[in-house]
Write a protein that holds these residues in place. Sequence first.
Motif, PDB file in Angstrom:
ATOM      1  N   TRP A 102      30.885  33.595  20.143  1.00  0.00           N
ATOM      2  CA  TRP A 102      29.804  32.799  19.528  1.00  0.00           C
ATOM      3  C   TRP A 102      28.736  32.407  20.549  1.00  0.00           C
ATOM      4  N   PRO A 103      29.127  31.893  21.732  1.00  0.00           N
ATOM      5  CA  PRO A 103      28.068  31.492  22.672  1.00  0.00           C
ATOM      6  C   PRO A 103      27.242  32.674  23.180  1.00  0.00           C
ATOM      7  N   GLY A 104      27.872  33.845  23.365  1.00  0.00           N
ATOM      8  CA  GLY A 104      27.119  35.027  23.798  1.00  0.00           C
ATOM      9  C   GLY A 104      26.006  35.347  22.809  1.00  0.00           C
ATOM     10  N   LEU A 137      35.195  42.921  27.036  1.00  0.00           N
ATOM     11  CA  LEU A 137      36.375  43.797  27.033  1.00  0.00           C
ATOM     12  C   LEU A 137      36.624  44.370  25.639  1.00  0.00           C
ATOM     13  N   ILE A 138      36.142  43.658  24.612  1.00  0.00           N
ATOM     14  CA  ILE A 138      36.429  44.076  23.235  1.00  0.00           C
ATOM     15  C   ILE A 138      35.269  44.931  22.712  1.00  0.00           C
ATOM     16  N   PRO A 139      35.521  46.233  22.457  1.00  0.00           N
ATOM     17  CA  PRO A 139      34.427  47.125  22.043  1.00  0.00           C
ATOM     18  C   PRO A 139      33.686  46.631  20.789  1.00  0.00           C
ATOM     19  N   THR A 146      33.495  45.361  31.564  1.00  0.00           N
ATOM     20  CA  THR A 146      33.866  44.194  32.379  1.00  0.00           C
ATOM     21  C   THR A 146      32.637  43.470  32.934  1.00  0.00           C
ATOM     22  N   TRP A 147      32.850  42.205  33.290  1.00  0.00           N
ATOM     23  CA  TRP A 147      31.736  41.440  33.864  1.00  0.00           C
ATOM     24  C   TRP A 147      31.322  42.000  35.217  1.00  0.00           C
ATOM     25  N   GLU A 148      32.293  42.565  35.957  1.00  0.00           N
ATOM     26  CA  GLU A 148      31.973  43.109  37.284  1.00  0.00           C
ATOM     27  C   GLU A 148      30.950  44.242  37.177  1.00  0.00           C
ATOM     28  N   VAL A 190      26.674  33.855  31.491  1.00  0.00           N
ATOM     29  CA  VAL A 190      28.125  33.933  31.616  1.00  0.00           C
ATOM     30  C   VAL A 190      28.752  33.167  30.441  1.00  0.00           C
ATOM     31  N   CYS A 191      29.255  33.926  29.475  1.00  0.00           N
ATOM     32  CA  CYS A 191      29.857  33.327  28.277  1.00  0.00           C
ATOM     33  C   CYS A 191      31.318  33.743  28.188  1.00  0.00           C
ATOM     34  N   LEU A 192      31.986  33.659  29.321  1.00  0.00           N
ATOM     35  CA  LEU A 192      33.390  34.061  29.457  1.00  0.00           C
ATOM     36  C   LEU A 192      34.298  32.852  29.302  1.00  0.00           C
ATOM     37  N   PRO A 193      35.602  33.066  29.092  1.00  0.00           N
ATOM     38  CA  PRO A 193      36.548  31.954  29.158  1.00  0.00           C
ATOM     39  C   PRO A 193      36.352  31.188  30.471  1.00  0.00           C
ATOM     40  N   THR A 194      36.600  29.886  30.449  1.00  0.00           N
ATOM     41  CA  THR A 194      36.195  29.005  31.550  1.00  0.00           C
ATOM     42  C   THR A 194      36.777  29.415  32.906  1.00  0.00           C
ATOM     43  N   CYS A 240      25.270  29.611  32.748  1.00  0.00           N
ATOM     44  CA  CYS A 240      26.730  29.654  32.613  1.00  0.00           C
ATOM     45  C   CYS A 240      27.158  28.661  31.539  1.00  0.00           C
ATOM     46  N   GLU A 241      28.030  29.111  30.656  1.00  0.00           N
ATOM     47  CA  GLU A 241      28.498  28.246  29.567  1.00  0.00           C
ATOM     48  C   GLU A 241      29.239  27.018  30.088  1.00  0.00           C
ATOM     49  N   ARG A 242      29.481  26.131  29.215  1.00  0.00           N
ATOM     50  CA  ARG A 242      30.185  24.898  29.576  1.00  0.00           C
ATOM     51  C   ARG A 242      31.615  24.938  29.042  1.00  0.00           C
ATOM     52  N   PRO A 243      32.549  24.150  29.615  1.00  0.00           N
ATOM     53  CA  PRO A 243      32.394  23.327  30.808  1.00  0.00           C
ATOM     54  C   PRO A 243      32.083  24.217  32.010  1.00  0.00           C
ATOM     55  N   PRO A 244      31.353  23.674  33.010  1.00  0.00           N
ATOM     56  CA  PRO A 244      30.904  24.516  34.101  1.00  0.00           C
ATOM     57  C   PRO A 244      32.023  25.354  34.730  1.00  0.00           C
ATOM     58  N   TYR A 282      23.711  25.305  33.554  1.00  0.00           N
ATOM     59  CA  TYR A 282      24.897  25.267  32.697  1.00  0.00           C
ATOM     60  C   TYR A 282      24.448  25.062  31.246  1.00  0.00           C
ATOM     61  N   GLY A 283      25.124  25.785  30.358  1.00  0.00           N
ATOM     62  CA  GLY A 283      24.659  25.831  28.968  1.00  0.00           C
ATOM     63  C   GLY A 283      25.033  24.623  28.135  1.00  0.00           C
ATOM     64  N   MET A 284      24.483  23.488  28.499  1.00  0.00           N
ATOM     65  CA  MET A 284      24.708  22.259  27.716  1.00  0.00           C
ATOM     66  C   MET A 284      23.629  22.175  26.653  1.00  0.00           C
ATOM     67  N   ILE A 294      40.381  28.420  19.250  1.00  0.00           N
ATOM     68  CA  ILE A 294      41.341  29.428  19.706  1.00  0.00           C
ATOM     69  C   ILE A 294      40.646  30.464  20.590  1.00  0.00           C
ATOM     70  N   GLY A 295      39.425  30.870  20.206  1.00  0.00           N
ATOM     71  CA  GLY A 295      38.730  31.928  20.941  1.00  0.00           C
ATOM     72  C   GLY A 295      39.623  33.158  20.993  1.00  0.00           C
ATOM     73  N   THR A 296      39.645  33.822  22.145  1.00  0.00           N
ATOM     74  CA  THR A 296      40.555  34.965  22.273  1.00  0.00           C
ATOM     75  C   THR A 296      41.915  34.515  22.821  1.00  0.00           C
ATOM     76  N   TRP A 345      42.660  31.501  24.812  1.00  0.00           N
ATOM     77  CA  TRP A 345      42.756  30.812  26.101  1.00  0.00           C
ATOM     78  C   TRP A 345      42.468  29.305  26.024  1.00  0.00           C
ATOM     79  N   PHE A 346      41.835  28.839  24.953  1.00  0.00           N
ATOM     80  CA  PHE A 346      41.354  27.449  24.900  1.00  0.00           C
ATOM     81  C   PHE A 346      42.460  26.401  25.070  1.00  0.00           C
ATOM     82  N   THR A 347      43.684  26.724  24.624  1.00  0.00           N
ATOM     83  CA  THR A 347      44.770  25.744  24.649  1.00  0.00           C
ATOM     84  C   THR A 347      45.720  25.963  25.823  1.00  0.00           C
TER      85      THR A 347
HETATM   86  N1  LIG Z   1      28.029  25.969  23.994  1.00  0.00           N
HETATM   87  C1  LIG Z   1      28.862  25.976  22.983  1.00  0.00           C
HETATM   88  O1  LIG Z   1      28.614  25.411  21.916  1.00  0.00           O
HETATM   89  C2  LIG Z   1      30.150  26.714  23.129  1.00  0.00           C
HETATM   90  C3  LIG Z   1      30.898  27.009  21.996  1.00  0.00           C
HETATM   91  C4  LIG Z   1      32.068  27.722  22.185  1.00  0.00           C
HETATM   92  C5  LIG Z   1      32.470  28.076  23.465  1.00  0.00           C
HETATM   93  N2  LIG Z   1      31.724  27.732  24.533  1.00  0.00           N
HETATM   94  C6  LIG Z   1      32.112  28.141  25.894  1.00  0.00           C
HETATM   95  O2  LIG Z   1      31.748  29.517  26.050  1.00  0.00           O
HETATM   96  C7  LIG Z   1      32.723  30.213  26.808  1.00  0.00           C
HETATM   97  C8  LIG Z   1      33.303  31.356  25.984  1.00  0.00           C
HETATM   98  O3  LIG Z   1      33.907  30.829  24.814  1.00  0.00           O
HETATM   99  P1  LIG Z   1      34.144  31.702  23.497  1.00  0.00           P
HETATM  100  O4  LIG Z   1      34.363  30.740  22.391  1.00  0.00           O
HETATM  101  O5  LIG Z   1      33.101  32.737  23.338  1.00  0.00           O
HETATM  102  O6  LIG Z   1      35.532  32.406  23.897  1.00  0.00           O
HETATM  103  P2  LIG Z   1      36.095  33.799  23.346  1.00  0.00           P
HETATM  104  O7  LIG Z   1      37.467  33.895  23.868  1.00  0.00           O
HETATM  105  O8  LIG Z   1      35.873  33.880  21.861  1.00  0.00           O
HETATM  106  O9  LIG Z   1      35.141  34.892  24.011  1.00  0.00           O
HETATM  107  C9  LIG Z   1      35.186  35.226  25.363  1.00  0.00           C
HETATM  108  C10 LIG Z   1      34.834  36.682  25.499  1.00  0.00           C
HETATM  109  O10 LIG Z   1      34.908  37.061  26.866  1.00  0.00           O
HETATM  110  C11 LIG Z   1      35.421  38.382  26.925  1.00  0.00           C
HETATM  111  N3  LIG Z   1      36.010  38.649  28.233  1.00  0.00           N
HETATM  112  C12 LIG Z   1      37.131  38.100  28.785  1.00  0.00           C
HETATM  113  N4  LIG Z   1      37.357  38.600  30.013  1.00  0.00           N
HETATM  114  C13 LIG Z   1      36.348  39.472  30.265  1.00  0.00           C
HETATM  115  C14 LIG Z   1      36.015  40.308  31.367  1.00  0.00           C
HETATM  116  N5  LIG Z   1      36.799  40.355  32.465  1.00  0.00           N
HETATM  117  N6  LIG Z   1      34.892  41.065  31.292  1.00  0.00           N
HETATM  118  C15 LIG Z   1      34.126  41.054  30.171  1.00  0.00           C
HETATM  119  N7  LIG Z   1      34.399  40.281  29.097  1.00  0.00           N
HETATM  120  C16 LIG Z   1      35.491  39.513  29.134  1.00  0.00           C
HETATM  121  C17 LIG Z   1      36.459  38.423  25.831  1.00  0.00           C
HETATM  122  O11 LIG Z   1      36.750  39.761  25.442  1.00  0.00           O
HETATM  123  C18 LIG Z   1      35.803  37.602  24.736  1.00  0.00           C
HETATM  124  O12 LIG Z   1      35.074  38.386  23.808  1.00  0.00           O
HETATM  125  C19 LIG Z   1      33.752  29.143  27.222  1.00  0.00           C
HETATM  126  O13 LIG Z   1      33.428  28.618  28.464  1.00  0.00           O
HETATM  127  C20 LIG Z   1      33.591  28.072  26.161  1.00  0.00           C
HETATM  128  O14 LIG Z   1      33.969  26.792  26.624  1.00  0.00           O
HETATM  129  C21 LIG Z   1      30.578  27.083  24.390  1.00  0.00           C
END
Ligand SMILES: NC(=O)c1ccc[n+]([C@@H]2O[C@H](COP(=O)([O-])OP(=O)(O)OC[C@H]3O[C@@H](n4cnc5c(N)ncnc54)[C@H](O)[C@@H]3O)[C@@H](O)[C@H]2O)c1
Length: 344
Positions: A14-16, A37-39, A57-59, A72-76, A95-99, A122-124, A162-164, A166-168
């Motif tokens: 969603w944040p991406g 990572l997810i096509p 990958t992010w790299e 950067v919208c990756l797991p924290t 970069c998304e939050r939390p930082p 940071y994406g606040m 729940i995301g993918t 990792w949130f919990t």
């Molecule tokens: N600003 C907001 O309102 C808001 C809302 C939700 C989440 N967030 C934050 O955004 C971030 C992402 O949350 P989310 O809900 O999208 O989580 P998510 O788990 O739904 O998405 C994370 C994505 O990162 C990808 N990913 C993981 N490892 C990777 C790698 N090595 N290379 C490339 N891609 C990779 C995953 O495949 C997944 O699609 C977190 O920090 C979260 O706290 C912010």
Amino acid sequence: MAEAMRVGIIGGGWPGKAHARGYQASGGFKLMAVADLIPSRRREMIDEFKIPREYATWEELVADKELDAVSVCLPTHLHAAATIAALRAGKHVVCERPPTLSGAEAKRIETAATKAKKIVLYGMQRRFGGAEMATKQAIIKGYAGKVYHARTVWTRTRAVPIGTGWFTDREKAGGGALMDLGSVMLDLGWHLLGEPKPVSVYAVTQKRLPGLVRDGVKFDVEEAAMALVRFDGGLTLEMTVSWALNQSPAQNGVVCRVHGDEGAVEVYTSRGAVMHRGFGQKGESKETPLKLPRMSGHAAMMRHFRECVLGKAAPTLGAAQGVTLMRMLEAMYRSAESGKSVTM
Ligand SMILES: NC(=O)c1ccc[n+]([C@@H]2O[C@H](COP(=O)([O-])OP(=O)(O)OC[C@H]3O[C@@H](n4cnc5c(N)ncnc54)[C@H](O)[C@@H]3O)[C@@H](O)[C@H]2O)c1
């Protein structure tokens, strides 16, 4: 940089997507690449935003030399590694939050940003909400007098993210509702108070309710937290957040009130942000709904990012402020664990 900034988005959740929409609505950016990572998540981004390049990958995305900036919208737990690598590769970063997971990680980002002379924002996005920006402007103009207390609440009755997956998980998220919703509401209250220096923190966390996630999902974080922060000059902030709380459905949502010696603002009402001034002996006051800015949300956040890159503004919330925010959150966890107030 008069031409469009070339941007890559890492993480297609969603944040991406919200970042991509923000870049498009703000103008001045060209979406060039997506990594996930997810096509199917990459495909959705490519289809919706006509992004020409994709990486798994992010790299790989960070190594793309044609990008000026990345989101950067990756797991924290991946924020620090990806942000620092992007900075070292000469890119500005949203970069998304939390930082980060910790103050130490946020400090490493700050050091890398200073060395690379690049912007970290940071994406606040709540700082860029219409009601929130109107409130900030009213406070800056002094309509509430000197502000000294903020009350912030984000209580969800039942909504554990729940995301993918990792949130919990503490190792990947750094914590639960306090890291997720608390980072946002602490940041908002702190911002509206003028980012005073934190002095001490008292907090509790709660993990009580059964059956919040599917069997087998790791859930070693809190579902709710309450905190009180004292700042320099006696300013204070109280905060309550929950992913899950037994409460009236009417209480599901956000509250943000800022109190000053001449007035107060209630940020979230059905009429938008409302200023109260001219308090009488019985507490009666004059109410003024605040005028909303024309651009808000992710579009305003990305416009701000561009202004920062162009040297016309300083980032809010930037690398240095991210360190303070993370240190306050860390102090809250220490307080919750020890049962004592933590001096910062
Ligand atoms: N600003 C907001 O309102 C808001 C809302 C939700 C989440 N967030 C934050 O955004 C971030 C992402 O949350 P989310 O809900 O999208 O989580 P998510 O788990 O739904 O998405 C994370 C994505 O990162 C990808 N990913 C993981 N490892 C990777 C790698 N090595 N290379 C490339 N891609 C990779 C995953 O495949 C997944 O699609 C977190 O920090 C979260 O706290 C912010």
